[in-house]
Scaffold this active site. Structure first.
Site, short mmCIF file in Angstrom:
data_model
loop_
_atom_site.label_atom_id
_atom_site.label_comp_id
_atom_site.label_asym_id
_atom_site.label_seq_id
_atom_site.Cartn_x
_atom_site.Cartn_y
_atom_site.Cartn_z
N LYS A 73 53.90 59.40 -112.83
CA LYS A 73 53.85 58.67 -111.79
C LYS A 73 55.22 58.58 -111.25
CE LYS A 73 50.61 56.42 -109.32
NZ LYS A 73 49.16 56.52 -109.24
N GLY A 97 41.56 45.88 -99.01
CA GLY A 97 42.47 46.81 -98.30
C GLY A 97 42.11 47.36 -97.27
N PHE A 98 42.78 48.35 -96.59
CA PHE A 98 42.14 48.82 -95.48
C PHE A 98 42.93 50.20 -95.31
CE2 PHE A 98 45.60 46.43 -93.99
CZ PHE A 98 46.41 47.07 -93.35
N GLY A 99 43.60 50.70 -96.46
CA GLY A 99 44.41 52.06 -96.59
C GLY A 99 43.56 53.34 -97.05
N ASN A 100 44.06 54.14 -97.31
CA ASN A 100 43.27 55.57 -97.32
C ASN A 100 42.21 55.40 -98.41
OD1 ASN A 100 43.35 58.11 -99.52
ND2 ASN A 100 43.00 58.68 -97.42
N VAL A 101 42.02 54.57 -99.53
CA VAL A 101 40.92 54.47 -100.57
C VAL A 101 40.02 53.70 -99.82
CG1 VAL A 101 40.76 53.53 -102.87
CG2 VAL A 101 42.89 54.96 -102.33
N ALA A 102 40.22 52.36 -99.45
CA ALA A 102 39.11 51.38 -98.65
C ALA A 102 38.59 52.27 -97.68
CB ALA A 102 40.04 50.22 -98.42
N TRP A 103 39.26 53.08 -96.85
CA TRP A 103 38.40 53.85 -96.09
C TRP A 103 37.51 54.87 -96.36
CZ3 TRP A 103 39.40 59.17 -95.70
CH2 TRP A 103 39.00 59.98 -94.10
N ASP A 139 50.03 57.49 -103.18
CA ASP A 139 49.72 56.48 -103.68
C ASP A 139 49.62 55.54 -102.46
OD1 ASP A 139 48.63 55.36 -106.63
OD2 ASP A 139 49.99 53.97 -105.82
O1 2IT Z 1 46.19 56.84 -108.73
C1 2IT Z 1 45.84 58.01 -108.47
O2 2IT Z 1 45.17 58.71 -109.27
C2 2IT Z 1 46.54 58.62 -107.33
N1 2IT Z 1 47.47 58.01 -106.70
C3 2IT Z 1 46.27 60.01 -107.11
C4 2IT Z 1 47.13 60.92 -107.86
C5 2IT Z 1 46.91 62.41 -107.40
O3 2IT Z 1 47.65 63.21 -108.13
O4 2IT Z 1 46.23 62.83 -106.58
#
Ligand code: 2IT
Length: 445
Positions: free
Chosen positions: A126, A237-243, A166
């Site tokens: 990370k 949230g409203f970012g990529n993941v929530a979307w 991320d």
């Molecule tokens: O927390 C995660 O799994 C990510 N931010 C994605 C990591 C990735 O390498 O796609």
């Protein structure tokens, strides 16, 4: 040689003083694994867990850049290369003002287990910086990314370490990072994932974390003889993941009644529409980090300032924003309002006491299992790059769906407790075994 949780934690705490998030992530894993380790003493004898909590390498570096006013700014960048037993380091980059070594280490540690659960050959890592993208211009973000990569490039590579996005790092940032990497190295390789489709990105990668968590929720519901159709859902949230989650939920006929930002949450009485889902992308792109404009845009939507989405009455909650965003009070409030399931989609989205309560009370999935679809499709992006081809959306989507089912099966296999499934235990044991066996096979390295 019996395994003693408190003795182990006392050592890790002494070695990593003040690293609150990292110690929280380690404790959860250690508590889940204790019985398993005592049943399988070879892991204790080889000190596998002692080795796993020590990152193979942690890099911290200066990131100097110049803002639009000509003023010099200095940030701190990180890359923690946690574990490469089963593949090159893999994990996202987080740009957020609160980023510090503890946050990077908790995320890298979790990523090791998550990546193992996907069944793909990816180690754990990370990175990120304490850079706040809020309110920054495109040019500032580009200069920051270029400076960040001017140091990071020497530590990464397609067969060494493959970063991705991320929190605070999306397609735009990956584009700038990739451009600078390619320029310095003069290599066009899959060293970053989440790239644009024109330069090696994978179809479905933007949607993958959100789609994956909804598929995981479907498997959890199926276990209880239920389906997602008609369920009311609160998202943070409203970012990529929530979307991505909202998009799949709306498509499957669930009713998304709340999304949230640092400014509060919006209550969507009749449930989100496909237009609402699309508008989430505009909100994210505005770089203002507020959700309130959603209520101005659509009729029947109310903005509730300063409150979390967990105040809304819902059947299922998906924390999709940040670590420790759902605490014990929030968890009790949700359950009192009839919530039947919490699917952690952010990494370590729930506090430790909220997790203990939820595991005992309703159905709960930890992020390292439920949100693994994102990194899984990153792994598929690496495969496509290595073969110099691109797969259809259908092919990637089918593989994602298969991987999420496998992860669910693994959690059931190792987490079954009577007629309940302890997904936390299942994910931790399931993720541990492959990494631990690989470490033992490779000797003391
Ligand atoms: O927390 C995660 O799994 C990510 N931010 C994605 C990591 C990735 O390498 O796609």
């Amino acid at each position: 040689m019996a395994f003693d949780v408190e003795k182990f934690m006392a050592n890790v705490t002494a070695q990593n003083p003040g690293e609150v998030e990292f110690l929280q992530a380690v404790r959860e894993v250690v508590e889940s694994l204790a019985d398993f380790l005592n049943e399988h003493p070879k892991y204790v004898e080889y000190k596998v867990l002692e080795r796993m909590v020590e990152p193979e390498r942690a890099i911290s570096f200066r990131v100097p850049w110049v803002d639009d006013n000509g003023e010099i700014q200095i940030n701190r960048g990180y890359r923690v290369q946690f574990n490469s037993a089963i593949g090159p380091y893999k994990g996202g980059l987080r740009f957020h003002p609160a980023v510090n070594l503890s946050m990077m280490k908790f995320l890298g540690f979790e990523q090791t287990f998550k990546n193992s659960l996907t069944t793909l050959p990816m180690g754990g890592g990370k990175g990120g910086a304490n850079f706040d993208p809020t309110g920054k211009s495109d040019a500032e973000v580009m200069r920051f990314c270029q400076s960040f990569m001017t140091e990071l490039y020497r530590h990464i590579g397609a067969e060494t370490d493959v970063p991705a996005g991320d929190v605070g790092v999306g397609g735009r940032e990956i584009g700038y990072l990739f451009g600078q990497y390619k320029r310095i190295r003069n290599h066009f390789t899959g060293t970053l994932t989440g790239k644009g489709l024109e330069f090696g990105g994978s179809l479905i990668r933007p949607e993958a974390t959100g789609f994956g968590t909804v598929y995981f929720a479907q498997h959890m519901l199926a276990e209880m003889g239920d389906t997602i159709e008609g369920k009311t859902v609160a998202l943070s949230g409203f970012g990529n993941v929530a979307w991505g989650a909202a998009k799949k939920l709306v498509e499957l006929g669930a009713k998304v009644i709340a999304i949230s930002g640092p400014d509060g949450y919006v209550y969507i009485k009749d449930g989100m529409t496909p237009e609402g889902v699309d508008y989430m992308l505009d909100l994210r792109a505005s770089n203002k980090n507020i959700v309130a404009p959603f209520a101005d845009k659509f009729p029947g939507v109310t903005f509730i300032p300063g409150k979390k989405a967990w105040d809304a009455k819902c059947d299922i909650a998906f924390p999709c924003a940040f670590q420790n965003e759902l605490n014990l009070d929030d968890a009790k409030g949700l359950v009192a309002n009839g919530c039947k399931m919490v699917v952690e989609t952010s990494n370590m989205g729930c506090t430790a006491d909220a997790v203990s309560y939820l595991v005992k009370t309703i159905a709960f999935a930890p992020g390292k299992a439920a949100n693994a679809g994102g990194v899984a499709v990153s792994g598929l992006e690496q495969s496509q790059n290595a073969e110099h081809i691109s797969w259809s959306a259908e092919e990637v989507g089918n593989k994602l769906s298969f991987i999420m089912k496998n992860i669910h099966d693994t959690c059931v296999k190792y987490g079954k407790e009577g007629d309940k499934i302890n997904y936390v235990k299942g994910a931790n044991i399931g993720g541990f075994i492959k990494v631990a066996d690989a470490m033992i096979a490779q000797g003391l390295v």
